[in-house]
Design a protein around this motif. Structure first.
Motif, PDB file in Angstrom:
ATOM      1  N   ASN A 155       5.065  -2.821  -0.463  1.00 23.50           N
ATOM      2  CA  ASN A 155       3.717  -2.074  -0.168  1.00 23.50           C
ATOM      3  C   ASN A 155       2.066  -3.052  -0.595  1.00 23.50           C
ATOM      4  OD1 ASN A 155       3.396  -2.059  -2.765  1.00 23.50           O
ATOM      5  ND2 ASN A 155       3.550   0.163  -2.744  1.00 23.50           N
ATOM      6  N   SER A 156       0.982  -2.503   0.057  1.00 23.52           N
ATOM      7  CA  SER A 156       0.110  -3.556  -0.273  1.00 23.52           C
ATOM      8  C   SER A 156      -0.173  -4.072  -1.509  1.00 23.52           C
ATOM      9  CB  SER A 156      -1.250  -2.210   0.596  1.00 23.52           C
ATOM     10  OG  SER A 156      -1.414  -1.280  -0.338  1.00 23.52           O
ATOM     11  N   GLU A 157       0.377  -3.422  -3.079  1.00 15.09           N
ATOM     12  CA  GLU A 157      -0.307  -3.714  -4.132  1.00 15.09           C
ATOM     13  C   GLU A 157       1.038  -4.618  -4.670  1.00 15.09           C
ATOM     14  OE1 GLU A 157      -0.127  -0.172  -6.319  1.00 15.09           O
ATOM     15  OE2 GLU A 157      -1.760   0.656  -5.525  1.00 15.09           O
ATOM     16  N   ASN A 158       1.781  -5.350  -3.371  1.00 19.07           N
ATOM     17  CA  ASN A 158       3.112  -6.006  -3.471  1.00 19.07           C
ATOM     18  C   ASN A 158       4.210  -5.463  -4.155  1.00 19.07           C
ATOM     19  OD1 ASN A 158       4.045  -8.548  -2.434  1.00 19.07           O
ATOM     20  ND2 ASN A 158       3.281  -9.449  -4.446  1.00 19.07           N
TER      21      ASN A 158
ATOM     22  N   ASP B  93       2.669   2.762   7.137  1.00 19.69           N
ATOM     23  CA  ASP B  93       1.215   1.756   7.461  1.00 19.69           C
ATOM     24  C   ASP B  93       1.856   1.073   5.889  1.00 19.69           C
ATOM     25  OD1 ASP B  93       0.646   3.596   9.110  1.00 19.69           O
ATOM     26  OD2 ASP B  93      -0.794   4.701   8.132  1.00 19.69           O
ATOM     27  N   ASP B  94       1.922   1.182   5.342  1.00 19.77           N
ATOM     28  CA  ASP B  94       1.868   0.014   3.466  1.00 19.77           C
ATOM     29  C   ASP B  94       3.157  -0.499   3.819  1.00 19.77           C
ATOM     30  OD1 ASP B  94       0.811  -0.579   1.750  1.00 19.77           O
ATOM     31  OD2 ASP B  94       1.689   0.863   0.420  1.00 19.77           O
TER      32      ASP B  94
ATOM     33  N   THR C 169       5.415  -3.518   4.586  1.00 21.98           N
ATOM     34  CA  THR C 169       5.603  -5.121   5.660  1.00 21.98           C
ATOM     35  C   THR C 169       7.278  -5.267   4.774  1.00 21.98           C
ATOM     36  OG1 THR C 169       3.801  -5.935   3.749  1.00 21.98           O
ATOM     37  CG2 THR C 169       3.211  -4.883   5.931  1.00 21.98           C
TER      38      THR C 169
ATOM     39  N   LYS D   8       8.950  -8.572   4.053  1.00 24.19           N
ATOM     40  CA  LYS D   8       8.996  -9.734   2.556  1.00 24.19           C
ATOM     41  C   LYS D   8      10.894 -10.149   2.467  1.00 24.19           C
ATOM     42  CE  LYS D   8       7.871 -11.503  -2.106  1.00 24.19           C
ATOM     43  NZ  LYS D   8       7.394 -11.915  -2.010  1.00 24.19           N
TER      44      LYS D   8
END
Length: 127
Positions: free
Chosen positions: A36-39, A71-72, A74, A76
């Protein structure tokens, strides 16, 4: 990869996807997760038994497909050496299992991180 190829693989049985995962990971030497956006990596806890697992995919395309509608998240990439050296011991220590390659039928091959490592290493030795 075309949409038809993607769909075709996602519609395989859990066991067929597991075999596909092993062969693709060995070819590309990487495992894919979602963050997520907070890795922070995505982990899923089963409603049935409270078992937590880390879902993994053989390529970014499959991880992206799984994350559609969120949306959150991605994809890796984790290199195979990093997965073996850092992630497997960490997952084992934290009591997290690995959910190998979720498909469209909601079935999932869940295994211990050490078992997945052994399967990958066995495949590597015959690769």
């Amino acid at each position: 990869m075309s949409n038809e190829q993607l769909t075709s693989v996602l519609e395989m049985s859990g066991e067929e996807r597991y075999d596909y995962f092993l062969s693709q990971v060995l070819e590309d030497r990487e495992v894919w997760i979602l963050i997520n956006s907070e890795n922070r990596f995505l982990s899923i806890v089963s409603d049935d038994d409270g078992l937590a697992h880390l879902p993994v995919w053989p390529s970014s395309e499959f991880a992206v497909e799984y994350a559609k509608g969120s949306d959150d998240l991605t994809p890796k990439s984790l290199s195979l050496p990093d997965f073996f050296r850092k992630w497997v011991p960490g997952l084992s220590k934290d009591g997290l299992q690995v959910g190998v390659f979720p498909g469209t039928d909601q079935t999932l091959w869940i295994t211990e991180a050490d078992e997945l490592k052994k399967d990958l290493q066995a495949e590597l030795s015959s690769f």
